[in-house]
Design a protein around this motif. Structure first.
Motif, PDB file in Angstrom:
ATOM      1  N   ALA A   1      19.923 -11.608  30.839  1.00  0.00           N
ATOM      2  CA  ALA A   1      21.010 -12.027  31.610  1.00  0.00           C
ATOM      3  C   ALA A   1      21.671 -10.803  32.509  1.00  0.00           C
ATOM      4  O   ALA A   1      22.318 -11.410  33.349  1.00  0.00           O
ATOM      5  N   HIS A   2      21.171  -9.888  32.186  1.00  0.00           N
ATOM      6  CA  HIS A   2      21.391  -8.732  33.263  1.00  0.00           C
ATOM      7  C   HIS A   2      20.457  -7.351  33.049  1.00  0.00           C
ATOM      8  O   HIS A   2      19.785  -7.427  31.799  1.00  0.00           O
ATOM      9  N   HIS A   3      20.167  -6.748  34.047  1.00  0.00           N
ATOM     10  CA  HIS A   3      19.298  -5.927  34.324  1.00  0.00           C
ATOM     11  C   HIS A   3      19.358  -4.650  33.469  1.00  0.00           C
ATOM     12  O   HIS A   3      18.715  -4.054  33.139  1.00  0.00           O
ATOM     13  N   SER A   4      20.688  -4.418  33.137  1.00  0.00           N
ATOM     14  CA  SER A   4      20.831  -3.038  32.061  1.00  0.00           C
ATOM     15  C   SER A   4      20.339  -3.392  30.838  1.00  0.00           C
ATOM     16  O   SER A   4      20.104  -2.303  30.186  1.00  0.00           O
TER      17      SER A   4
ATOM     18  N   LYS B   1      12.680   0.792  25.468  1.00  0.00           N
ATOM     19  CA  LYS B   1      12.619   2.175  24.584  1.00  0.00           C
ATOM     20  C   LYS B   1      12.228   1.589  23.301  1.00  0.00           C
ATOM     21  O   LYS B   1      11.376   2.071  22.589  1.00  0.00           O
ATOM     22  N   ALA B   2      12.946   0.311  22.808  1.00  0.00           N
ATOM     23  CA  ALA B   2      12.563  -0.224  21.659  1.00  0.00           C
ATOM     24  C   ALA B   2      11.145  -0.750  21.416  1.00  0.00           C
ATOM     25  O   ALA B   2      10.560  -0.494  20.137  1.00  0.00           O
ATOM     26  N   LEU B   3      10.681  -1.336  22.416  1.00  0.00           N
ATOM     27  CA  LEU B   3       9.255  -1.983  22.173  1.00  0.00           C
ATOM     28  C   LEU B   3       8.147  -1.173  23.183  1.00  0.00           C
ATOM     29  O   LEU B   3       7.418  -1.548  23.996  1.00  0.00           O
ATOM     30  N   SER B   4       8.257   0.270  23.045  1.00  0.00           N
ATOM     31  CA  SER B   4       7.257   1.049  23.796  1.00  0.00           C
ATOM     32  C   SER B   4       5.979   0.835  23.300  1.00  0.00           C
ATOM     33  O   SER B   4       5.045   1.233  24.160  1.00  0.00           O
ATOM     34  N   PHE B   5       5.620   0.087  22.200  1.00  0.00           N
ATOM     35  CA  PHE B   5       4.167  -0.083  21.910  1.00  0.00           C
ATOM     36  C   PHE B   5       3.649  -1.302  22.553  1.00  0.00           C
ATOM     37  O   PHE B   5       2.638  -1.577  22.361  1.00  0.00           O
ATOM     38  N   ALA B   6       4.549  -2.105  23.229  1.00  0.00           N
ATOM     39  CA  ALA B   6       3.868  -3.285  24.069  1.00  0.00           C
ATOM     40  C   ALA B   6       4.243  -3.142  25.656  1.00  0.00           C
ATOM     41  O   ALA B   6       4.795  -2.203  26.202  1.00  0.00           O
ATOM     42  N   ASN B   7       3.508  -4.036  26.500  1.00  0.00           N
ATOM     43  CA  ASN B   7       3.749  -3.889  27.870  1.00  0.00           C
ATOM     44  C   ASN B   7       4.832  -5.106  27.971  1.00  0.00           C
ATOM     45  O   ASN B   7       4.667  -6.434  27.896  1.00  0.00           O
ATOM     46  N   CYS B   8       5.891  -4.677  28.553  1.00  0.00           N
ATOM     47  CA  CYS B   8       7.060  -5.470  28.615  1.00  0.00           C
ATOM     48  C   CYS B   8       7.174  -5.929  30.220  1.00  0.00           C
ATOM     49  O   CYS B   8       7.161  -5.168  30.763  1.00  0.00           O
ATOM     50  N   MET B   9       7.164  -7.390  30.401  1.00  0.00           N
ATOM     51  CA  MET B   9       7.442  -7.966  31.581  1.00  0.00           C
ATOM     52  C   MET B   9       8.945  -8.402  31.849  1.00  0.00           C
ATOM     53  O   MET B   9       9.245  -9.189  30.774  1.00  0.00           O
ATOM     54  N   HIS B  10       9.614  -8.104  32.690  1.00  0.00           N
ATOM     55  CA  HIS B  10      11.149  -8.574  32.627  1.00  0.00           C
ATOM     56  C   HIS B  10      11.574  -9.390  33.617  1.00  0.00           C
ATOM     57  O   HIS B  10      11.350  -9.247  35.072  1.00  0.00           O
TER      58      HIS B  10
ATOM     59  N   LEU C   1      10.444 -12.941  24.743  1.00  0.00           N
ATOM     60  CA  LEU C   1      11.507 -12.403  23.929  1.00  0.00           C
ATOM     61  C   LEU C   1      12.931 -12.884  24.743  1.00  0.00           C
ATOM     62  O   LEU C   1      12.948 -12.644  26.149  1.00  0.00           O
ATOM     63  N   LEU C   2      13.724 -13.549  24.287  1.00  0.00           N
ATOM     64  CA  LEU C   2      15.019 -13.838  24.539  1.00  0.00           C
ATOM     65  C   LEU C   2      15.960 -12.722  24.080  1.00  0.00           C
ATOM     66  O   LEU C   2      16.353 -12.755  22.925  1.00  0.00           O
ATOM     67  N   THR C   3      16.597 -12.275  25.097  1.00  0.00           N
ATOM     68  CA  THR C   3      17.698 -10.986  24.757  1.00  0.00           C
ATOM     69  C   THR C   3      19.238 -11.528  24.863  1.00  0.00           C
ATOM     70  O   THR C   3      19.797 -10.732  24.829  1.00  0.00           O
TER      71      THR C   3
ATOM     72  N   GLU D   1      33.565  -8.259  32.324  1.00  0.00           N
ATOM     73  CA  GLU D   1      33.895  -8.061  33.711  1.00  0.00           C
ATOM     74  C   GLU D   1      33.172  -6.933  34.512  1.00  0.00           C
ATOM     75  O   GLU D   1      32.738  -6.966  35.481  1.00  0.00           O
ATOM     76  N   LEU D   2      33.426  -5.948  33.657  1.00  0.00           N
ATOM     77  CA  LEU D   2      33.018  -4.547  34.191  1.00  0.00           C
ATOM     78  C   LEU D   2      31.561  -4.618  34.095  1.00  0.00           C
ATOM     79  O   LEU D   2      30.882  -3.959  35.230  1.00  0.00           O
ATOM     80  N   VAL D   3      30.817  -4.927  33.141  1.00  0.00           N
ATOM     81  CA  VAL D   3      29.479  -4.636  33.047  1.00  0.00           C
ATOM     82  C   VAL D   3      28.783  -5.512  34.131  1.00  0.00           C
ATOM     83  O   VAL D   3      27.876  -5.587  34.931  1.00  0.00           O
ATOM     84  N   MET D   4      29.550  -6.937  34.291  1.00  0.00           N
ATOM     85  CA  MET D   4      28.846  -7.930  35.429  1.00  0.00           C
ATOM     86  C   MET D   4      29.012  -7.425  36.724  1.00  0.00           C
ATOM     87  O   MET D   4      28.270  -7.622  37.750  1.00  0.00           O
ATOM     88  N   ASN D   5      30.100  -6.664  36.922  1.00  0.00           N
ATOM     89  CA  ASN D   5      30.455  -6.080  38.415  1.00  0.00           C
ATOM     90  C   ASN D   5      29.770  -4.529  38.475  1.00  0.00           C
ATOM     91  O   ASN D   5      29.737  -4.087  39.551  1.00  0.00           O
TER      92      ASN D   5
END
Length: 212
Positions: A9-12, A19-28, A69-71, A147-151
């Protein structure tokens, strides 16, 4: 290397998953608009949101993903139980719930997005029921933080989260956990005793992609 398509839901959230899934190729894939629409437009029905998520997941599946993966807990709560996929769909909160259900002591689950509380807690209690486990948990919302993180005010957001987590750790005799990825970095800087959704995720993802 296995390929995992991740919906955020957010690029952050991307850096935490990388970092957590460094053993896989992640598409975002990032879609903050859906959460915004769900939380601000009363005319936008849950059925419309569910259809949007289903379409997004089908598109991700067609990008040669070995797993999805749904985050976002909002996305997870809105996804129909009847949804089917040709690849495994990993819901980040299920690994988190499993960890919470291992704890008999009273717990505080901290949120910054108030719109995710009801859906997350409902899923947690259902998960505990099917695990035949009784849990003592209470949600806590950090008002004004989301609101802070979304802004994009991530520095201020992190400081606010850290401040509240420090207070909770000092004032309550309870296990504290954070329910959202955006809170992980702040939690790790406050105490390694705070549970985060990332801690059990890597092990569960490894198991899934080995079987896929």
């Amino acid at each position: 290397m296995k390929k995992i398509a991740c919906l955020h839901a957010h690029h952050s959230n991307i850096s935490y998953i990388e970092k957590a899934l460094s053993f896989a190729n992640c598409m975002h894939f990032v879609d903050p608009g859906l959460v915004y629409r769900v939380t601000t437009d009363p005319k936008f029905a849950a059925e419309s949101a569910a259809a949007k998520i289903e379409n997004q997941l089908k598109w991700m599946e067609e990008c040669s993903a070995d797993a999805i993966l749904l985050t976002c807990t909002n996305y997870i709560a809105l996804l129909p139980e009847t949804f089917t996929s040709d690849v495994p769909v990993i819901k980040i909160d299920e690994s988190y719930f499993r960890r919470i259900c291992e704890i008999e002591k009273s717990q505080l689950i901290v949120f910054t997005n108030p719109e995710t509380v009801e859906g997350t807690m409902k899923r947690l209690y259902e998960f505990a029921f099917y695990q035949n486990v009784k849990i003592k948990v209470r949600p806590v919302v950090i008002e004004g933080a989301f609101e802070l993180v979304m802004n994009g005010n991530l520095k201020e957001y992190k400081q606010k989260v850290k401040h509240v987590l420090h207070e909770l750790m000092n004032e309550h005799d309870a296990i504290v956990s954070v329910a959202q990825l955006s809170m992980v970095e702040a939690a790790e800087e406050v105490s390694n005793c705070i549970i985060t959704p990332l801690q059990p995720l890597a092990e569960d993802v490894r198991k899934v992609i080995i079987r896929s």
